[in-house]
Scaffold this motif. Structure first.
Motif, mmCIF file in Angstrom:
data_model
loop_
_atom_site.group_PDB
_atom_site.id
_atom_site.type_symbol
_atom_site.label_atom_id
_atom_site.label_comp_id
_atom_site.label_asym_id
_atom_site.label_seq_id
_atom_site.Cartn_x
_atom_site.Cartn_y
_atom_site.Cartn_z
ATOM 1 N N TYR A 163 -1.017 -5.471 -12.057
ATOM 2 C CA TYR A 163 -1.597 -5.230 -10.737
ATOM 3 C C TYR A 163 -2.324 -6.475 -10.242
ATOM 4 O O TYR A 163 -3.062 -7.116 -10.984
ATOM 5 C CB TYR A 163 -2.576 -4.054 -10.806
ATOM 6 C CG TYR A 163 -3.277 -3.790 -9.495
ATOM 7 C CD1 TYR A 163 -2.594 -3.208 -8.436
ATOM 8 C CD2 TYR A 163 -4.605 -4.147 -9.300
ATOM 9 C CE1 TYR A 163 -3.221 -2.977 -7.232
ATOM 10 C CE2 TYR A 163 -5.236 -3.916 -8.095
ATOM 11 C CZ TYR A 163 -4.536 -3.327 -7.063
ATOM 12 O OH TYR A 163 -5.159 -3.102 -5.861
ATOM 13 N N LEU B 99 -16.247 0.440 -1.818
ATOM 14 C CA LEU B 99 -15.590 1.675 -2.254
ATOM 15 C C LEU B 99 -16.164 2.846 -1.446
ATOM 16 O O LEU B 99 -17.376 2.928 -1.263
ATOM 17 C CB LEU B 99 -15.879 1.867 -3.749
ATOM 18 C CG LEU B 99 -15.032 2.879 -4.492
ATOM 19 C CD1 LEU B 99 -13.597 2.407 -4.539
ATOM 20 C CD2 LEU B 99 -15.530 3.079 -5.908
ATOM 21 N N TRP C 131 0.816 -1.218 0.000
ATOM 22 C CA TRP C 131 0.000 0.000 0.000
ATOM 23 C C TRP C 131 0.845 1.261 0.000
ATOM 24 O O TRP C 131 0.554 2.222 -0.710
ATOM 25 C CB TRP C 131 -0.943 0.011 1.208
ATOM 26 C CG TRP C 131 -2.071 -0.946 1.090
ATOM 27 C CD1 TRP C 131 -2.364 -1.970 1.925
ATOM 28 C CD2 TRP C 131 -3.076 -0.975 0.059
ATOM 29 N NE1 TRP C 131 -3.478 -2.653 1.484
ATOM 30 C CE2 TRP C 131 -3.937 -2.061 0.342
ATOM 31 C CE3 TRP C 131 -3.320 -0.206 -1.074
ATOM 32 C CZ2 TRP C 131 -5.024 -2.388 -0.450
ATOM 33 C CZ3 TRP C 131 -4.407 -0.540 -1.865
ATOM 34 C CH2 TRP C 131 -5.241 -1.608 -1.560
ATOM 35 N N TRP D 102 1.509 5.858 -7.605
ATOM 36 C CA TRP D 102 0.350 6.146 -8.456
ATOM 37 C C TRP D 102 0.002 7.634 -8.419
ATOM 38 O O TRP D 102 -0.291 8.238 -9.436
ATOM 39 C CB TRP D 102 -0.856 5.295 -8.000
ATOM 40 C CG TRP D 102 -0.729 3.875 -8.419
ATOM 41 C CD1 TRP D 102 0.372 3.267 -8.938
ATOM 42 C CD2 TRP D 102 -1.748 2.860 -8.361
ATOM 43 N NE1 TRP D 102 0.108 1.942 -9.192
ATOM 44 C CE2 TRP D 102 -1.182 1.660 -8.857
ATOM 45 C CE3 TRP D 102 -3.062 2.847 -7.941
ATOM 46 C CZ2 TRP D 102 -1.904 0.471 -8.942
ATOM 47 C CZ3 TRP D 102 -3.786 1.661 -8.022
ATOM 48 C CH2 TRP D 102 -3.205 0.485 -8.521
ATOM 49 N N THR E 125 -4.706 -7.650 -6.853
ATOM 50 C CA THR E 125 -5.379 -7.074 -5.697
ATOM 51 C C THR E 125 -4.515 -7.238 -4.442
ATOM 52 O O THR E 125 -4.058 -8.331 -4.137
ATOM 53 C CB THR E 125 -6.727 -7.776 -5.489
ATOM 54 O OG1 THR E 125 -7.455 -7.641 -6.701
ATOM 55 C CG2 THR E 125 -7.486 -7.145 -4.363
ATOM 56 N N LEU F 63 -8.813 -0.176 -7.945
ATOM 57 C CA LEU F 63 -8.894 -0.270 -6.486
ATOM 58 C C LEU F 63 -10.214 -0.845 -5.985
ATOM 59 O O LEU F 63 -10.418 -0.950 -4.780
ATOM 60 C CB LEU F 63 -8.680 1.114 -5.865
ATOM 61 C CG LEU F 63 -7.238 1.630 -6.000
ATOM 62 C CD1 LEU F 63 -7.139 3.069 -5.585
ATOM 63 C CD2 LEU F 63 -6.291 0.779 -5.172
ATOM 64 N N PHE G 10 -6.593 3.921 -12.522
ATOM 65 C CA PHE G 10 -6.058 3.476 -11.221
ATOM 66 C C PHE G 10 -7.193 3.284 -10.221
ATOM 67 O O PHE G 10 -7.204 2.334 -9.448
ATOM 68 C CB PHE G 10 -5.073 4.511 -10.666
ATOM 69 C CG PHE G 10 -3.746 4.529 -11.381
ATOM 70 C CD1 PHE G 10 -3.382 3.476 -12.211
ATOM 71 C CD2 PHE G 10 -2.863 5.577 -11.222
ATOM 72 C CE1 PHE G 10 -2.163 3.476 -12.861
ATOM 73 C CE2 PHE G 10 -1.643 5.585 -11.875
ATOM 74 C CZ PHE G 10 -1.285 4.542 -12.703
ATOM 75 N N LEU G 11 -8.139 4.237 -10.253
ATOM 76 C CA LEU G 11 -9.236 4.177 -9.289
ATOM 77 C C LEU G 11 -10.048 2.898 -9.505
ATOM 78 O O LEU G 11 -10.458 2.229 -8.551
ATOM 79 C CB LEU G 11 -10.125 5.412 -9.484
ATOM 80 C CG LEU G 11 -11.004 5.841 -8.332
ATOM 81 C CD1 LEU G 11 -10.186 5.987 -7.078
ATOM 82 C CD2 LEU G 11 -11.676 7.164 -8.660
ATOM 83 N N ARG H 278 -12.692 -3.596 -4.774
ATOM 84 C CA ARG H 278 -12.386 -4.898 -4.168
ATOM 85 C C ARG H 278 -13.679 -5.593 -3.766
ATOM 86 O O ARG H 278 -14.707 -4.963 -3.657
ATOM 87 C CB ARG H 278 -11.529 -4.767 -2.904
ATOM 88 C CG ARG H 278 -10.882 -3.464 -2.679
ATOM 89 C CD ARG H 278 -10.187 -3.375 -1.345
ATOM 90 N NE ARG H 278 -9.733 -4.637 -0.866
ATOM 91 C CZ ARG H 278 -8.533 -5.123 -1.091
ATOM 92 N NH1 ARG H 278 -7.678 -4.447 -1.796
ATOM 93 N NH2 ARG H 278 -8.177 -6.292 -0.608
ATOM 94 N N ILE I 133 -5.738 6.418 -0.356
ATOM 95 C CA ILE I 133 -5.381 6.423 -1.794
ATOM 96 C C ILE I 133 -6.581 6.872 -2.615
ATOM 97 O O ILE I 133 -6.467 7.706 -3.506
ATOM 98 C CB ILE I 133 -4.971 5.011 -2.264
ATOM 99 C CG1 ILE I 133 -3.649 4.608 -1.642
ATOM 100 C CG2 ILE I 133 -4.846 4.970 -3.771
ATOM 101 C CD1 ILE I 133 -3.121 3.306 -2.160
ATOM 102 N N VAL I 134 -7.745 6.302 -2.285
ATOM 103 C CA VAL I 134 -8.944 6.654 -3.051
ATOM 104 C C VAL I 134 -9.211 8.149 -2.921
ATOM 105 O O VAL I 134 -9.460 8.844 -3.915
ATOM 106 C CB VAL I 134 -10.147 5.825 -2.557
ATOM 107 C CG1 VAL I 134 -11.406 6.257 -3.282
ATOM 108 C CG2 VAL I 134 -9.891 4.345 -2.800
ATOM 109 N N TYR J 68 -5.904 2.352 2.291
ATOM 110 C CA TYR J 68 -6.733 2.129 1.098
ATOM 111 C C TYR J 68 -7.660 3.324 0.893
ATOM 112 O O TYR J 68 -7.745 3.899 -0.197
ATOM 113 C CB TYR J 68 -7.531 0.834 1.279
ATOM 114 C CG TYR J 68 -8.624 0.634 0.261
ATOM 115 C CD1 TYR J 68 -8.304 0.373 -1.071
ATOM 116 C CD2 TYR J 68 -9.966 0.731 0.604
ATOM 117 C CE1 TYR J 68 -9.291 0.201 -2.018
ATOM 118 C CE2 TYR J 68 -10.961 0.550 -0.343
ATOM 119 C CZ TYR J 68 -10.627 0.299 -1.649
ATOM 120 O OH TYR J 68 -11.610 0.132 -2.580
#
Length: 1635
Positions: A1072, A1166, A1031, A1038, A1074, A1159, A1155-1156, A1161, A1131-1132, A1128
């Motif tokens: 990438y 989200l 992370w 990024w 997860t 992310l 990139f978003l 999962r 980053i978002v 996490y």
């Protein structure tokens, strides 16, 4: 030896690496390995107990892998079992980070590799956790929605893991697996493929005979019946074959294959897809689903032998029927398969023979004596393969396959295979016009060399062929034909490695106990001297014709071309092999000859010179003392003489003779160091004379000499490679060399002669360094401090000397040392590096030149970068030196890799797979020991990152972002290697790279900017900084990549920069995976960790952690998981913040959104702001963004899906029928309630609630699962979402989708065209709508209805597609709606779909088909009865003309095909509806009806244990058809196809109607050929006579649809598979048809 070792180790090792015992420092290794093992056990056990998966467990499992590479399985059985159990626990941790899972899995596979070490009693592993892991990844429900990113390699890793573990599954496993997967066996469903591939992968087949009733006997008959009854190669048939092959191989003699053997061979033959007749029409699925040759071969070779040996008879038949396809003039796509069969079958039989006769017995049940291969069996087998192989030798695809086949056949029966090949080889050597014939025969002979030489009792005359073959091969050394030259070198080298070139002819007089054969060989061996001298003459001629002047114009390059370097390699290795194997007498003659050749001519140093010098080096290596006595004085005198003049040292161009002598001397010096010592004064004198020459070519050669002298004295290496230990210069009375021809080396008595640097040599090395390196370093130091001026050439020359000293003496110089960089990664476990002893004891009293060089290089580099950055040549040299300072300890990685590869190749080409036991030739074994030594030198994984390294890496980074692109690229490559070497150094370097991308900095040049981007990108094999699995790193890189769009150095006008950003984004998306958020170590693993730290022998370094530490570990684990979630979310947030920036260029906006979307999962929703962003992006101006948003929204809706309650039900209670004993599949009374019955459909609320809906189509067809789970009634499910109980994310979506303006805009965008004519029904959009209607039920319908009506009325392609996507999503999303809502929905949908379907066009009919098929997939037909009734209404009303009818049929077919066996009533209705309309005139309608008929009859299958279906039967239908075709069958005239195509002009006569009917029937036969499971042979036969009666159209056959279809049908029928009981009827009909 053994006893002593066990005393040191304290345990009996499982299986250690034998080559370690042969190293010169072998006596130290037992203590070393014990220390390392104790370290690993202590730290690994501790890390697991402290629950520190990263870095602790990961780092120490890696160390365990390295330990396996270095020492093999050198631990006790108890430890072995503990390691395996621990890793099994770790691999199956739920939600484990995928990269960690792969890392653990690879180690586990490695630990389980040697299955003979652990029996089923020692170890038992559970199968279910592995199945859950495999299922969750390979059949992931969320991967297609972008909520999980798996690497491509994961599938193979998991498969191999299961294969390694299945040996140890408990005996109850087979029954449990059958219970689990049998309910999935519905042949019309995709689950069939899944179930069969699970069976293939998981079912254990190695069990002791007394457990067979719990093993394969439970499933063998069922599976075999299933396989035998399937005719048209469905995708899963190949998996069954693989399973049977494995079963056969693991249980030879325990399975009775006899009843099935003819069927097996028929099917194998069919799976080769050999062309039949002239029309090359092949059903495409026959190509994609044909069997895997490797498994077919395994199956056949496992069934060979036994009392009747029936397989051999079939094999003879098989080869005689396909022999002609092997003829070299035949070519086609089937050839590859046939060649593979040839190549692998002998190898497989050899493997089996090895297992039966030579393999050490272990716990696995041996083959019973009655079923072992007898000598007669082997002879029969070789005989049957001989003909095809001899034909395939000259095939177009090359002779490699045939050569491998011959190598294996010759191991079994040399007397059968070698003579016919020799018969082809001798003439091929005589002819000059057919080079391909020569290359082919020689490559086959190379493979058979050892069998030819060892002769044996069956083929004693083999060795007599050696000399004639060698003499006749000599003309192949031909300067004009490169490939011939190379194969000849290979041939000569192979044969001379195996024989000793000694003249034994005098033994004829001295010994009288020789056999006839030995006498013959003795007299022939007199020719060896002649052979060697002739070979040298040929080589000299080759060299003369390849001097630089002859082959190049002035302007071209002076380097060797690729071909020349290959010839050079072939020449030098062959010559050195010959000299190694020569007797001293022959050697002396050869030495004399090569010395004269080298000293009487002067060669240019680039091409010819290199070859000659190589030959001289080969001579010197074999017998250094004799050779150096000639060469060194000669060269030294010549050089001294030529440099006597003062001016020479300043000349730019030197005399050719001087250069040649320098080159010769530098190559000859590459010999055993102690033999060089007598000449040290002369050599040092020459170095002092030549190192300071002005001419670059001159001092480069002098540097080579320096390098080679140091290397020869400083390194550890073997000095003799002869094929007999101890040489053979003994009198003939004691020792007769010909008896050792073809003798393999013996690992236990290799008697390797090592060169280990003596004290004298070490002193000499440091003397040379003090004398020559010290002054250069001082000079460079003064220059770097600005105290002394030097020209660029001088700097380069000094650097060159420094570099060569480092290369020569690198192995004696201590590695760089210093303080460790701390604070990069917190850990509760030690992360120390493992030090290996590599045979050098560093002398502390002498100067450490590695540090000295390092101290001079850094200031020098900074000086050059500041004052003369364009001096790129010096920078290149410094980059090389830095690389060697860090990594070089006597060998380079790339050299090691290529030597490892060539070792594997030579081993393969000359190994003896029949006897095994490492019976390689001695030279090869010695090479392997040397590789083991080099591997120890190169193992640098997990080095500690020290401040010295930090400084050097920062310098490299500075170079990687400097002005000149070549300097940047060279420095980057060194940097990437270093990043992969030191632990966690990326965390230190990444921030420094990212500084250059900061938008706030104005001093960054474009070159620095590009350099930084390249550093992030990495090279194809190294680390990619932009994608480190962590992370912290991702958060930094990024965001910097996105923000760099605002940097002043960034310009989108430069294509190179744009391309870099594209590559970066692309690489991140490709690589990438997860990253995990939840790391938990289960208690069971902690317990095993405790067992490891408590174990003894060797006792772990560190004991079990204290209670306090354990608590701390548990707390840390929770903190880490908590932190991961925060990182996490951060980053978002940060990415969204970047996206808010108005100045961000569009390209970076897209990168950020990409990139978003990575992310998303499946284990953490989200954050709401991101959901809002994606919802708004659905209406973004840019198409790319809209596409990303649609995909992301589908994933977000999946995250927000509410779990529904499921309850188990008992099928027997519902149907009121008790389940029958034994297996019964198909339409049985017990599953009748699942089918569609028009008279009892749920039309009221009460019925709807009482019905038990089963959505998955396959349940109940084959057998019921142990407990059938269905959704609980609506009353027990969670309430629909209402405004009060939504969370923030759900609210955001709700607010937008109830907003009319938003929807209007969205629908406008969705109904735009993307690529004209290329667009298709888009599953991503379908997933979006399905998610909306599933999560919010009908909340959005009111806003959408008007739009949908408007779209349905518009017949444009894109609008129709849009409404089809929405409807499919609506129908699937309404799965759990209440009855009232569903009823209302269909009231709205039915008229809407009618309108839309009446507007259907060529462009949209496929989309509507997909729409209906998608809507009906995995849905209970009784829930969709409104849809089916509407579709059944009037597909053939004829209102919209023939085209609309065909389209309606296509759409209906899409829906019914998804329902498979559950709608027999609808199929009957459809058939009775279609039958009167079979005489359709229009071709497109006919084709469509043909296809629909295929689906109607698909369910009528003849599979084992299957009851006759309730769906329509083919037999009844065919009878009805035949009665209508009577007029055509009865008459004798031909069937003409010139029917006037007009509908309804009067009623046409019976015959015309029958011809129309026949056209439709042909379409049906063609359509069903590749799709149904079994071919209705008896029914087709009744139609056969008609096919031969069709007359061709006179004028033009391109219009002749009928004739063409008939031909096609016959071609397809010919490829079908017939059951044995059908053959007599077929023959009977064919006899009748014959005119």
């Amino acid at each position: 030896m053994k006893k002593k070792q066990v005393e040191i180790l304290g345990f009996v090792p499982q299986k250690e690496n034998v080559y370690n015992k042969l190293l010169p420092y072998a006596y130290k290794l037992d203590r070393e390995s014990n220390d390392i093992l104790a370290q690993i056990k202590g730290n690994l056990g501790r890390a697991v107990q402290l629950r520190e998966l990263w870095p602790g467990v990961l780092l120490w499992t890696r160390k365990l892998s390295t330990y396996l590479r270095l020492y093999g399985r050198k631990f006790s059985k108890e430890d072995h079992v503990l390691f395996i159990k621990l890793l099994c626990e770790l691999v199956t941790i739920p939600k484990l980070d995928i990269s960690m899972m792969q890392s653990f899995a690879r180690l586990l596979i490695n630990l389980l590799k040697k299955k003979e070490l652990l029996s089923r009693d020692d170890l038992e592993l559970p199968w279910r956790p592995l199945y859950d892991l495999y299922e969750s990844i390979l059949y992931s429900k969320t991967e297609h929605l972008g909520l999980n990113w798996f690497p491509n390699s994961v599938e193979n890793v998991l498969k191999t893991l299961v294969k390694s573990c299945r040996l140890y599954f408990p005996e109850s496993a087979t029954q449990e697996m059958l219970d689990e997967w049998r309910p999935l066996l519905c042949p019309f469903d995709v689950t069939m493929q899944k179930a069969i591939s699970y069976f293939e992968l998981f079912l254990p087949t190695i069990m002791p005979p007394e457990q067979h009733h719990k093993g394969f006997k439970l499933w063998f008959d069922d599976m075999m019946d299933l396989w035998v009854s399937v005719q048209n190669l469905p995708a899963w048939e190949g998996n069954l074959v693989n399973l049977f092959a494995r079963l056969a191989n693991d249980n030879i003699g325990y399975v009775n294959w006899d009843p099935y053997i003819p069927k097996i061979f028929t099917r194998v033959l069919r799976s080769f897809n050999l062309p039949v007749g002239t029309s090359q029409m092949i059903v495409p699925r026959y190509l994609s689903n044909s069997y895997d040759i490797g498994h077919v071969v395994l199956w056949i070779s496992s069934m060979l032998g036994g009392p009747q040996n029936q397989v051999q008879k079939q094999l003879n038949g098989l080869f005689s029927s396909i022999a002609s396809f092997y003829h070299p003039s035949n070519n086609g796509r089937w050839l590859m398969k046939l060649m593979k069969l040839l190549q692998r079958l002998p190898a497989s039989v050899v493997r089996r023979l090895h297992r039966e006769r030579y393999k050490k017995p272990c716990w696995i049940t041996p083959v019973p004596a009655s079923h072992r291969l007898t000598d007669q069996d082997v002879t029969d087998f070789v005989e049957s393969m001989k003909q095809p192989v001899l034909m395939a030798m000259f095939s177009k695809t090359g002779s490699m396959d045939a050569a491998q086949a011959l190598q294996n056949l010759a191991l079994m029966r040399p007397e059968l295979v070698i003579p016919p090949v020799l018969e082809k080889t001798y003439p091929a050597m005589e002819t000059l016009t057919e080079p391909h014939q020569l290359t082919a025969t020689l490559s086959c002979m190379i493979g058979m060399a050892r069998s030819l030489l060892s002769g044996g009792r069956h083929y004693p005359e083999g060795p007599a062929h050696v000399l004639p073959l060698l003499m006749r091969a000599l003309p192949g050394v031909d300067p004009n034909d490169f490939s011939k030259c190379m194969i000849t070198f290979q041939f000569i080298a192979t044969f001379t490695t195996l024989v000793l070139l000694v003249d034994c002819s005098s033994a004829l007089h001295e010994k009288n106990d020789l056999t006839e054969m030995e006498r013959e060989l003795c007299s022939a061996s007199a020719e060896f001297e002649d052979f060697v001298l002739q070979f040298m003459d040929r080589c000299f001629a080759l060299i003369d014709s390849s001097t630089l002047e002859q082959t190049r114009e002035e302007t071209e390059t002076e380097k060797m071309t690729h071909l020349e370097s290959l010839v050079e390699l072939g020449l030098s290795s062959t010559f050195s092999t010959i000299l190694t194997q020569c007797s001293m007498e022959i050697f002396k003659v050869a030495l004399e000859k090569v010395f004269n050749f080298a000293t009487t001519n002067i060669f240019e140093t680039r091409v010819a010179g290199r070859m000659v010098a190589d030959m001289c080096r080969a001579a010197a290596k074999c017998h250094p003392a004799e050779s150096l006595r000639l060469f060194v004085p000669y060269c030294c005198n010549a050089i001294t003489h030529l440099t006597a003049n003062e001016d020479v040292s300043n000349e730019e161009e030197l005399d050719k003779e001087l250069l040649w002598n320098l080159q010769l001397l530098s190559e000859v010096a590459r010999v055993d160091g102690e033999k060089l010592l007598p000449y040290r004064t002369q050599l040092v004198q020459i170095l002092q004379l030549t190192l300071r020459l002005r001419c670059k070519q001159g001092y480069s050669l002098a540097c080579n000499l320096l390098h080679h002298i140091l290397r020869s004295t400083a390194l550890t290496y073997p000095t003799d490679y002869c094929s007999v230990p101890g040489g053979f210069n003994r009198p003939l009375q004691e020792y007769l060399p010909i008896k050792d021809w073809g003798r393999p080396g013996d690992v236990w008595n290799l008697e390797i002669q090592w060169h280990v640097p003596s004290a004298e040599e070490t002193a000499f090395v440091f003397y040379v360094l003090d004398l020559l390196l010290q002054p250069e370093l001082q000079r460079l130091q003064r220059y770097a401090q600005g105290e002394q001026d030097m020209s660029r050439d001088d700097v380069l020359q000094s650097l060159c000397i420094v570099q060569h000293c480092l290369l020569g003496a690198g192995s004696m110089l201590r590695p760089l040392d210093g303080r460790t960089v701390t604070g990069l990664v917190p850990s509760m476990v030690s992360l120390e590096e493992t030090k290996l002893y590599i045979g050098v004891d560093y002398d502390e009293s002498r100067e450490n030149y590695r540090e000295a060089i390092c101290k001079v290089m850094r200031p020098l580099l900074h000086y050059i970068l500041e004052h003369s950055e364009d001096d790129t040549k010096s920078l290149f040299a410094i980059i090389k030196i830095i690389s060697d300072l860090m990594h070089f300890r006597g060998s380079h990685k790339h050299e090691f890799d290529s030597r490892w590869k060539s070792f594997i190749l030579v081993k393969k080409s000359m190994e003896n797979r029949l006897h095994g036991k490492k019976q390689h030739i001695r030279a090869l074994l010695i090479d392997r020991v040397l590789l083991q030594h080099e591997m120890r030198k190169l193992l640098v994984e997990g080095c500690e990152y020290k401040t010295v390294h930090q400084d050097l890496l920062r310098d490299l980074l500075r170079l990687s972002t400097s002005t000149y692109s070549q300097v940047r690229s060279k420095a980057q490559n060194v940097l990437f290697t270093a990043l992969g070497t030191y632990n966690f150094c990326c965390r230190d370097i990444t921030p420094r790279v990212l500084e250059l991308l900061e938008p706030t900095r104005t001093d960054v040049t474009q070159q620095q900017f590009k350099g930084a981007l390249y550093c992030l990108l990495g090279n194809h094999c190294g680390v990619c900084l932009a994608n480190l699995h962590d992370w912290d790193c991702i958060a930094q890189t990024w965001l910097s990549i996105v923000r760099s769009g605002l940097s002043s150095a960034m310009s989108l006008e430069k294509p190179s920069i744009v391309r870099l950003f594209d590559d970066l984004a692309d690489k991140v998306h490709r690589q990438y995976e997860t990253i995990g958020i939840y790391f938990t170590v289960p208690e069971s693993a902690v317990l095993l960790g405790r067992h490891i730290t408590d174990s003894s022998q060797p006792t772990p370094h560190i004991g079990t952690p204290t209670e306090q530490e354990l608590e701390q570990g548990l707390a840390l684990q929770q903190d880490k998981n908590h932190e991961a979630v925060q990182k996490y979310e951060k980053i978002v947030r940060d990415l969204l913040e970047c996206l808010d920036d108005r100045d961000l260029p569009w390209k970076f906006e897209h990168i950020a959104i990409g990139f978003l979307s990575l992310l998303l999962r499946d284990d953490y929703p989200l954050p709401a702001p991101a959901v809002l962003f994606f919802v708004q992006s659905l209406n973004h101006d840019a198409l790319v963004v809209r596409k990303m948003a649609i995909a992301a929204m589908a994933g977000i809706l999946k995250q927000l899906k509410r779990p529904l309650k499921k309850i188990p039900v008992s099928p027997c209670d519902i149907s009121g029928v008790t389940e029958p004993e034994g297996l019964v599949a198909g339409d049985k009374p017990g599953n009748d309630w699942l089918q569609y019955h028009g008279d009892s459909l749920p039309n009221t609320q009460q019925d709807w609630d009482n019905f038990c809906f089963v959505e998955k189509t396959h349940w109940g067809y084959y057998c019921w699962p142990k407990n059938l789970m269905v959704y609980a009634p609506a009353a027990e499910q969670p309430k629909d979402l209402s405004a009060e109980n939504m969370n923030e994310r759900e609210r955001v979506i709700y607010d937008h989708f109830t907003e009319p303006m938003f929807i209007k805009q969205l629908i406008e965008f969705l109904s735009l065209e993307d690529r004209k004519g290329k667009d298709k029904f888009n599953p991503r959009r379908f997933c979006l709508f399905k998610g909306l209607f599933r999560n919010y039920s009908d909340a959005f319908l009111p806003v959408l209805k008007p739009h949908m009506e408007q779209l349905a009325n518009d017949s444009h392609e894109s609008t129709q597609r849009c409404v089809a996507e929405i409807i499919a999503g609506l129908v699937r999303g309404s799965k759990h709606w209440s009855f009232s809502k569903v009823e209302a929905l269909w009231k709205f949908l039915i008229p809407l779909m009618r309108t839309a379907l009446s507007n259907i066009t060529v462009e949209t009919y496929a989309d509507w088909g997909t729409c209906v098929a998608t809507a009906c997939e995995s849905r209970d037909p009784r829930k969709l009865h409104w849809l089916f009734e509407m579709l059944m209404e009037c597909p053939l009303s004829g209102e919209g003309g023939s085209f609309v009818d065909a389209c309606h049929l296509y759409v209906l077919q899409g829906g019914l095909a998804q329902q498979e066996w559950r709608v027999p009533e609808l199929l009957h209705r459809l058939l009775s509806y279609l039958e009167p309309k079979l005489t359709q005139v229009y071709k497109n309608v006919r084709e469509r009806i043909g296809s629909v008929l295929t689906y109607i009859f698909m369910i009528d299958v003849t599979l084992p244990h299957t009851l006759p279906t309730k769906s329509p039967h083919i037999a009844e239908f065919t009878e009805r058809i035949l009665s209508q075709l009577k007029p055509l069958i009865e008459g004798d005239e031909e069937i003409q196809n010139h029917v006037v195509e007009e509908n309804g002009v009067g009623e046409q006569d019976e015959r015309t109607q029958a011809i129309k009917l026949l056209k439709t029937v042909l379409k049906w036969l063609m359509a069903s050929a590749g799709r149904s499971f079994s071919t209705p042979v008896p029914q087709q036969l009744q139609l056969l006579p008609l096919l031969f009666k069709i007359a061709p159209v006179e004028n033009d056959d391109s219009y002749d649809e009928l004739k063409r279809d008939a031909k096609m049908c016959l071609s397809l029928m010919s490829q079908g598979l017939l059951y044995p009981e059908q053959i007599p009827t077929v023959l009977k009909v064919l006899h009748e048809v014959r005119p």
